[in-house]
Design a protein around this motif. Structure first.
Motif, PDB file in Angstrom:
ATOM      1  N   ALA A  39       0.836  -1.210   0.000  1.00  0.00           N
ATOM      2  CA  ALA A  39       0.000   0.000   0.000  1.00  0.00           C
ATOM      3  C   ALA A  39       0.864   1.251   0.000  1.00  0.00           C
ATOM      4  O   ALA A  39       0.584   2.216  -0.713  1.00  0.00           O
ATOM      5  N   VAL A  40       1.930   1.256   0.792  1.00  0.00           N
ATOM      6  CA  VAL A  40       2.851   2.399   0.823  1.00  0.00           C
ATOM      7  C   VAL A  40       3.533   2.551  -0.532  1.00  0.00           C
ATOM      8  O   VAL A  40       3.620   3.651  -1.080  1.00  0.00           O
ATOM      9  N   SER A  41       3.999   1.448  -1.086  1.00  0.00           N
ATOM     10  CA  SER A  41       4.636   1.485  -2.401  1.00  0.00           C
ATOM     11  C   SER A  41       3.678   2.020  -3.459  1.00  0.00           C
ATOM     12  O   SER A  41       4.066   2.827  -4.314  1.00  0.00           O
ATOM     13  N   ASP A  42       2.424   1.591  -3.409  1.00  0.00           N
ATOM     14  CA  ASP A  42       1.413   2.083  -4.352  1.00  0.00           C
ATOM     15  C   ASP A  42       1.214   3.584  -4.204  1.00  0.00           C
ATOM     16  O   ASP A  42       1.093   4.307  -5.188  1.00  0.00           O
ATOM     17  N   ALA A  43       1.208   4.063  -2.974  1.00  0.00           N
ATOM     18  CA  ALA A  43       0.981   5.494  -2.732  1.00  0.00           C
ATOM     19  C   ALA A  43       2.111   6.353  -3.293  1.00  0.00           C
ATOM     20  O   ALA A  43       1.861   7.407  -3.869  1.00  0.00           O
ATOM     21  N   ILE A  44       3.343   5.910  -3.139  1.00  0.00           N
ATOM     22  CA  ILE A  44       4.464   6.764  -3.566  1.00  0.00           C
ATOM     23  C   ILE A  44       4.921   6.487  -4.993  1.00  0.00           C
ATOM     24  O   ILE A  44       5.676   7.276  -5.561  1.00  0.00           O
ATOM     25  N   ARG A  45       4.462   5.414  -5.584  1.00  0.00           N
ATOM     26  CA  ARG A  45       4.906   5.036  -6.924  1.00  0.00           C
ATOM     27  C   ARG A  45       4.573   6.096  -7.977  1.00  0.00           C
ATOM     28  O   ARG A  45       5.294   6.257  -8.949  1.00  0.00           O
ATOM     29  N   HIS A  46       3.497   6.806  -7.792  1.00  0.00           N
ATOM     30  CA  HIS A  46       3.041   7.762  -8.805  1.00  0.00           C
ATOM     31  C   HIS A  46       3.470   9.190  -8.498  1.00  0.00           C
ATOM     32  O   HIS A  46       2.994  10.119  -9.122  1.00  0.00           O
ATOM     33  N   SER A  47       4.367   9.360  -7.535  1.00  0.00           N
ATOM     34  CA  SER A  47       4.767  10.700  -7.117  1.00  0.00           C
ATOM     35  C   SER A  47       6.175  11.021  -7.597  1.00  0.00           C
ATOM     36  O   SER A  47       7.055  10.175  -7.600  1.00  0.00           O
ATOM     37  N   SER A  48       6.340  12.261  -7.986  1.00  0.00           N
ATOM     38  CA  SER A  48       7.662  12.808  -8.258  1.00  0.00           C
ATOM     39  C   SER A  48       7.638  14.213  -7.691  1.00  0.00           C
ATOM     40  O   SER A  48       7.082  15.137  -8.291  1.00  0.00           O
ATOM     41  N   LEU A  49       8.180  14.362  -6.512  1.00  0.00           N
ATOM     42  CA  LEU A  49       8.110  15.637  -5.800  1.00  0.00           C
ATOM     43  C   LEU A  49       9.333  16.481  -6.148  1.00  0.00           C
ATOM     44  O   LEU A  49      10.459  16.106  -5.832  1.00  0.00           O
ATOM     45  N   ASN A  50       9.102  17.610  -6.780  1.00  0.00           N
ATOM     46  CA  ASN A  50      10.194  18.453  -7.251  1.00  0.00           C
ATOM     47  C   ASN A  50      10.150  19.859  -6.675  1.00  0.00           C
ATOM     48  O   ASN A  50      10.749  20.761  -7.227  1.00  0.00           O
ATOM     49  N   PHE A  51       9.452  20.060  -5.587  1.00  0.00           N
ATOM     50  CA  PHE A  51       9.286  21.413  -5.062  1.00  0.00           C
ATOM     51  C   PHE A  51      10.241  21.736  -3.918  1.00  0.00           C
ATOM     52  O   PHE A  51      10.171  22.791  -3.321  1.00  0.00           O
TER      53      PHE A  51
END
Length: 158
Positions: free
Chosen positions: A67-79
């Motif tokens: 579930a954690v992997s699924d949550a962060i898999r689609h994120s690319s935080l560049n701020f």
């Protein structure tokens, strides 16, 4: 890859509060924690959700990690640069919902997050889906499908 675990901070749960901005009267959420008697504001920047399952074996930790992997898999935080921060400045709360939260290995779940100070909270939630009785199973019902949900909350100290 190096994992950072939550530092040994004073035991203080984040305190979620609401306050009004002067300019438009909208409400903004922030969290605060007390570090050595000093109140530090944590501003929430990201909330990601995910779902994970373990199809055989009723492994709640495996479902939670997925579930954690699924949550962060689609994120690319560049701020980070815009805030003058780095990924290691993140205060991350992984809130996991599972039918048997006490069965989750919190350290294993925290290791799924590669940056920041991570805390894991396990609560009752998720879902168990009974499997058809398997004649080869030692325990009837041991092949239930376990579903866990994760909310990954990223804050920075301000």
């Amino acid at each position: 890859m190096t994992f950072r675990r939550r530092r040994n901070l004073p035991s203080s749960r984040p305190n979620t509060e609401l306050f009004k901005q002067d300019n438009d009267q909208t409400q903004v959420r922030y969290e605060s924690i007390s570090l050595g008697g000093i109140l530090v504001a944590l501003i929430r920047y990201v909330t990601e959700m995910g779902m994970g399952t373990d199809v055989h074996g009723r492994d709640y930790t495996k479902a939670a990690k997925r579930a954690v992997s699924d949550a962060i898999r689609h994120s690319s935080l560049n701020f980070f640069r815009a805030l003058g921060k780095s990924p290691n400045d993140m205060r991350i709360t992984a809130r996991i919902g599972a039918a048997e939260p006490e069965q989750i290995d919190k350290d294993a779940v925290a290791a799924e997050l590669p940056y920041g100070d991570v805390s894991v909270e396990c609560v009752v939630g998720g879902l168990n889906v009974p499997a058809a009785d398997d004649p080869n199973s030692v325990q009837p019902g041991s092949n239930a499908i376990v579903i866990a949900n994760a909310a990954i909350i990223v804050c920075f100290e301000e």
